[in-house]
Design a protein around this motif. Structure first.
Motif, PDB file in Angstrom:
ATOM      1  N   GLU A  22       0.819  -1.208   0.000  1.00 24.72           N
ATOM      2  CA  GLU A  22       0.000   0.000   0.000  1.00 24.72           C
ATOM      3  C   GLU A  22       0.857   1.265   0.000  1.00 24.72           C
ATOM      4  OE1 GLU A  22      -3.113  -0.240   2.880  1.00 24.72           O
ATOM      5  OE2 GLU A  22      -3.739   1.815   2.389  1.00 24.72           O
ATOM      6  N   GLY A  23       0.517   2.183  -0.896  1.00 27.31           N
ATOM      7  CA  GLY A  23       1.247   3.444  -0.964  1.00 27.31           C
ATOM      8  C   GLY A  23       2.434   3.406  -1.916  1.00 27.31           C
ATOM      9  N   GLU A  24       2.775   2.230  -2.439  1.00 22.79           N
ATOM     10  CA  GLU A  24       3.906   2.138  -3.366  1.00 22.79           C
ATOM     11  C   GLU A  24       3.410   2.026  -4.806  1.00 22.79           C
ATOM     12  OE1 GLU A  24       6.654  -0.899  -2.015  1.00 22.79           O
ATOM     13  OE2 GLU A  24       7.126   0.267  -0.212  1.00 22.79           O
ATOM     14  N   THR A  25       4.253   2.500  -5.730  1.00 24.83           N
ATOM     15  CA  THR A  25       3.865   2.505  -7.142  1.00 24.83           C
ATOM     16  C   THR A  25       4.917   1.767  -7.977  1.00 24.83           C
ATOM     17  OG1 THR A  25       5.143   4.495  -7.583  1.00 24.83           O
ATOM     18  CG2 THR A  25       2.856   4.813  -6.849  1.00 24.83           C
ATOM     19  N   PHE A  26       4.577   1.522  -9.235  1.00 29.19           N
ATOM     20  CA  PHE A  26       5.559   0.900 -10.126  1.00 29.19           C
ATOM     21  C   PHE A  26       6.754   1.830 -10.340  1.00 29.19           C
ATOM     22  CE2 PHE A  26       1.847  -1.740 -11.383  1.00 29.19           C
ATOM     23  CZ  PHE A  26       2.393  -2.953 -10.989  1.00 29.19           C
ATOM     24  N   GLN A  27       6.500   3.112 -10.257  1.00 29.27           N
ATOM     25  CA  GLN A  27       7.616   4.060 -10.365  1.00 29.27           C
ATOM     26  C   GLN A  27       8.609   3.817  -9.218  1.00 29.27           C
ATOM     27  OE1 GLN A  27       6.440   8.194 -10.381  1.00 29.27           O
ATOM     28  NE2 GLN A  27       8.357   8.778 -11.394  1.00 29.27           N
ATOM     29  N   ASP A  28       8.090   3.585  -8.017  1.00 29.48           N
ATOM     30  CA  ASP A  28       8.962   3.284  -6.869  1.00 29.48           C
ATOM     31  C   ASP A  28       9.749   1.990  -7.118  1.00 29.48           C
ATOM     32  OD1 ASP A  28       7.821   5.468  -5.528  1.00 29.48           O
ATOM     33  OD2 ASP A  28       6.249   4.216  -4.619  1.00 29.48           O
ATOM     34  N   VAL A  29       9.089   1.009  -7.700  1.00 31.58           N
ATOM     35  CA  VAL A  29       9.770  -0.267  -7.973  1.00 31.58           C
ATOM     36  C   VAL A  29      10.919  -0.030  -8.949  1.00 31.58           C
ATOM     37  CG1 VAL A  29       9.515  -2.590  -8.929  1.00 31.58           C
ATOM     38  CG2 VAL A  29       7.667  -1.617  -7.540  1.00 31.58           C
ATOM     39  N   CYS A  30      10.652   0.752  -9.987  1.00 32.36           N
ATOM     40  CA  CYS A  30      11.689   1.019 -10.992  1.00 32.36           C
ATOM     41  C   CYS A  30      12.850   1.819 -10.399  1.00 32.36           C
ATOM     42  CB  CYS A  30      11.096   1.767 -12.188  1.00 32.36           C
ATOM     43  SG  CYS A  30       9.863   0.789 -13.061  1.00 32.36           S
ATOM     44  N   ALA A  31      12.571   2.589  -9.360  1.00 32.58           N
ATOM     45  CA  ALA A  31      13.608   3.426  -8.745  1.00 32.58           C
ATOM     46  C   ALA A  31      14.467   2.674  -7.721  1.00 32.58           C
ATOM     47  CB  ALA A  31      12.962   4.644  -8.078  1.00 32.58           C
ATOM     48  N   THR A  32      14.240   1.365  -7.575  1.00 32.53           N
ATOM     49  CA  THR A  32      15.045   0.601  -6.598  1.00 32.53           C
ATOM     50  C   THR A  32      16.465   0.347  -7.111  1.00 32.53           C
ATOM     51  OG1 THR A  32      14.261  -1.472  -7.563  1.00 32.53           O
ATOM     52  CG2 THR A  32      13.075  -0.656  -5.605  1.00 32.53           C
ATOM     53  N   GLY A  33      16.676   0.564  -8.422  1.00 35.02           N
ATOM     54  CA  GLY A  33      17.989   0.262  -8.996  1.00 35.02           C
ATOM     55  C   GLY A  33      18.027  -1.098  -9.676  1.00 35.02           C
ATOM     56  N   THR A  34      16.897  -1.815  -9.658  1.00 36.59           N
ATOM     57  CA  THR A  34      16.858  -3.099 -10.370  1.00 36.59           C
ATOM     58  C   THR A  34      17.090  -2.849 -11.862  1.00 36.59           C
ATOM     59  OG1 THR A  34      15.645  -5.167 -10.613  1.00 36.59           O
ATOM     60  CG2 THR A  34      14.336  -3.145 -10.801  1.00 36.59           C
ATOM     61  N   ASP A  35      17.560  -3.889 -12.563  1.00 44.44           N
ATOM     62  CA  ASP A  35      17.951  -3.694 -13.960  1.00 44.44           C
ATOM     63  C   ASP A  35      16.833  -3.948 -14.950  1.00 44.44           C
ATOM     64  OD1 ASP A  35      20.778  -3.125 -13.507  1.00 44.44           O
ATOM     65  OD2 ASP A  35      20.824  -5.163 -12.710  1.00 44.44           O
ATOM     66  N   ALA A  36      15.831  -4.709 -14.539  1.00 45.05           N
ATOM     67  CA  ALA A  36      14.741  -5.038 -15.468  1.00 45.05           C
ATOM     68  C   ALA A  36      13.553  -5.567 -14.691  1.00 45.05           C
ATOM     69  CB  ALA A  36      15.215  -6.108 -16.463  1.00 45.05           C
ATOM     70  N   LEU A  37      12.401  -5.546 -15.358  1.00 51.88           N
ATOM     71  CA  LEU A  37      11.199  -6.154 -14.775  1.00 51.88           C
ATOM     72  C   LEU A  37      10.785  -7.332 -15.642  1.00 51.88           C
ATOM     73  CD1 LEU A  37       8.924  -3.040 -13.993  1.00 51.88           C
ATOM     74  CD2 LEU A  37      10.663  -4.100 -12.523  1.00 51.88           C
ATOM     75  N   GLU A  38      10.399  -8.416 -14.951  1.00 49.25           N
ATOM     76  CA  GLU A  38       9.745  -9.523 -15.643  1.00 49.25           C
ATOM     77  C   GLU A  38       8.338  -9.556 -15.092  1.00 49.25           C
ATOM     78  OE1 GLU A  38      11.711 -13.532 -16.813  1.00 49.25           O
ATOM     79  OE2 GLU A  38      12.641 -12.945 -14.934  1.00 49.25           O
ATOM     80  N   ILE A  39       7.373  -9.753 -15.964  1.00 50.65           N
ATOM     81  CA  ILE A  39       5.993  -9.793 -15.495  1.00 50.65           C
ATOM     82  C   ILE A  39       5.438 -11.188 -15.729  1.00 50.65           C
ATOM     83  CG2 ILE A  39       3.748  -8.670 -15.628  1.00 50.65           C
ATOM     84  CD1 ILE A  39       5.134  -6.325 -16.933  1.00 50.65           C
ATOM     85  N   GLY A  40       5.120 -11.864 -14.620  1.00 46.47           N
ATOM     86  CA  GLY A  40       4.589 -13.220 -14.753  1.00 46.47           C
ATOM     87  C   GLY A  40       4.317 -13.855 -13.414  1.00 46.47           C
ATOM     88  N   GLY A  41       3.531 -14.902 -13.438  1.00 43.30           N
ATOM     89  CA  GLY A  41       3.200 -15.669 -12.236  1.00 43.30           C
ATOM     90  C   GLY A  41       2.541 -16.945 -12.707  1.00 43.30           C
ATOM     91  N   THR A  42       2.394 -17.900 -11.829  1.00 44.48           N
ATOM     92  CA  THR A  42       1.843 -19.179 -12.293  1.00 44.48           C
ATOM     93  C   THR A  42       0.326 -19.214 -12.197  1.00 44.48           C
ATOM     94  OG1 THR A  42       3.845 -20.250 -11.485  1.00 44.48           O
ATOM     95  CG2 THR A  42       2.026 -21.671 -12.053  1.00 44.48           C
ATOM     96  N   THR A  43      -0.193 -18.772 -11.054  1.00 43.67           N
ATOM     97  CA  THR A  43      -1.636 -18.938 -10.836  1.00 43.67           C
ATOM     98  C   THR A  43      -2.384 -17.602 -10.995  1.00 43.67           C
ATOM     99  OG1 THR A  43      -1.216 -18.638  -8.478  1.00 43.67           O
ATOM    100  CG2 THR A  43      -1.397 -20.897  -9.262  1.00 43.67           C
ATOM    101  N   GLY A  44      -3.641 -17.707 -11.346  1.00 44.21           N
ATOM    102  CA  GLY A  44      -4.510 -16.527 -11.397  1.00 44.21           C
ATOM    103  C   GLY A  44      -4.164 -15.535 -12.497  1.00 44.21           C
ATOM    104  N   MET A  45      -3.524 -16.013 -13.548  1.00 44.46           N
ATOM    105  CA  MET A  45      -3.089 -15.098 -14.602  1.00 44.46           C
ATOM    106  C   MET A  45      -4.167 -14.917 -15.669  1.00 44.46           C
ATOM    107  SD  MET A  45      -0.481 -13.370 -15.038  1.00 44.46           S
ATOM    108  CE  MET A  45       0.207 -14.246 -13.660  1.00 44.46           C
ATOM    109  N   THR A  46      -4.446 -13.669 -16.030  1.00 44.80           N
ATOM    110  CA  THR A  46      -5.359 -13.412 -17.146  1.00 44.80           C
ATOM    111  C   THR A  46      -4.742 -12.337 -18.035  1.00 44.80           C
ATOM    112  OG1 THR A  46      -6.501 -11.606 -16.026  1.00 44.80           O
ATOM    113  CG2 THR A  46      -7.412 -13.827 -15.696  1.00 44.80           C
TER     114      THR A  46
END
Ligand SMILES: CC(C)=CCC/C(C)=C/CC/C(C)=C/CC/C(C)=C/COP(=O)(O)OP(=O)(O)O
Ligand SMILES: O=P(O)(O)OC[C@@H](O)CO
Ligand SMILES: [Mg+2]
Length: 241
Positions: A22-46
């Motif tokens: 709560e209170g965090e955004t994807f912009q915050d995630v990108c600002a962590t210094g990580t090099d890339a994002l992968e988007i995926g999961g096994t269950t509940g995917m649509t």
């Protein structure tokens, strides 16, 4: 061609079926210094959930790759960097090696092969959703993991070997064995990375450390620590890559 992932020390894997803290955004995630994002999961995917996260993340200046877990969850979109498609080497059902891929090629006329790459998965946590779905044989030792890594690269031309412990911190000796067996192929490690030390420890062996649940459960401050751990380990490695 230099692989897009050649310089990645750290990836955040976003599960579209989960929320951010709560209170965090994807912009915050990108600002962590990580090099890339992968988007995926096994269950509940649509497709809808996938599209929502892709739209939200491609707005930032960081590579974004879909990691599809089923044919129905692949979306194409401007700004997306590409697709990292799992091939599960130790799956019990060949659907997860070639079957899903054949169906994708049959049903999707818009695959951009230039930005589609495979990840040779070795799934090792028997209690994870991914192990259950794929009926993976997780009862294998370091020798066998090393042999899988070797055939992935030498026989099947795989450029990424992914040691997957989703949900738990894995066996560093197994990761080391995979790393020793891989010549040019990059070793990705994912599973149970929760702090600096864990990321540092796996980053000593794996080329790229992947953090999944942490971003959803603990948030960006914890993720930032793991970025530092992975990057410190990498900069101290003798091979420098
Ligand atoms: C060819 C296409 C389009 C799809 C098939 C792709 C394949 C073979 C997928 C195989 C296995 C798989 C589902 C990989 C995804 C990796 C992943 C996101 C694992 C993490 O999931 P878990 O942590 O086990 O599950 P949840 O967190 O969703 O419970
Ligand atoms: O969620 P965690 O345990 O961090 O695992 C990351 C990733 O390897 C899952 O595919
Ligand atoms: Mg998970």
């Amino acid at each position: 061609m230099t692989a897009p992932w050649a310089e990645w020390d750290h990836i955040v894997k976003i599960d579209p079926d989960k929320t951010l803290v709560e209170g965090e955004t994807f912009q915050d995630v990108c600002a962590t210094g990580t090099d890339a994002l992968e988007i995926g999961g096994t269950t509940g995917m649509t497709e809808e959930k996938m599209a929502r996260v892709v739209e939200a993340t491609t707005a930032y200046d960081i590579p974004v790759y879909i990691e599809p877990s089923n044919v129905g969850a692949v979306v194409h979109r401007e700004g997306l960097d590409g697709y990292l498609v799992p091939v599960v080497l130790n799956a019990g059902d060949v659907f997860w090696m070639t079957g899903a891929h054949k169906e994708w090629a049959r049903l999707d006329d818009d695959i951009d092969w230039g930005s589609t790459f495979t990840e040779a998965y070795i799934v090792l946590n028997p209690d994870s959703s991914v192990a259950r779905y794929t009926e993976a044989d997780c009862d294998i030792d370091a020798d066998e993991v090393a042999a899988y890594a070797e055939i992935a690269e030498r026989m099947f031309g795989q450029r990424i070997v992914y040691i997957e412990y989703s949900g738990i911190f894995g066996d560093t000796e197994i990761v080391r064995a995979a790393a020793d067996a891989a010549e040019e192929a990059r070793v990705f490690y994912g599973g149970g990375i929760g702090d600096y030390d864990a990321a540092y420890e796996m980053g000593r062996h794996a080329d790229t450390v992947i953090v999944g649940d942490l971003v959803h459960d603990e948030g960006v401050d914890a993720v930032r620590e793991t970025v530092e751990g992975a990057k410190d380990a990498k900069s101290e490695r003798a091979d420098g890559v």
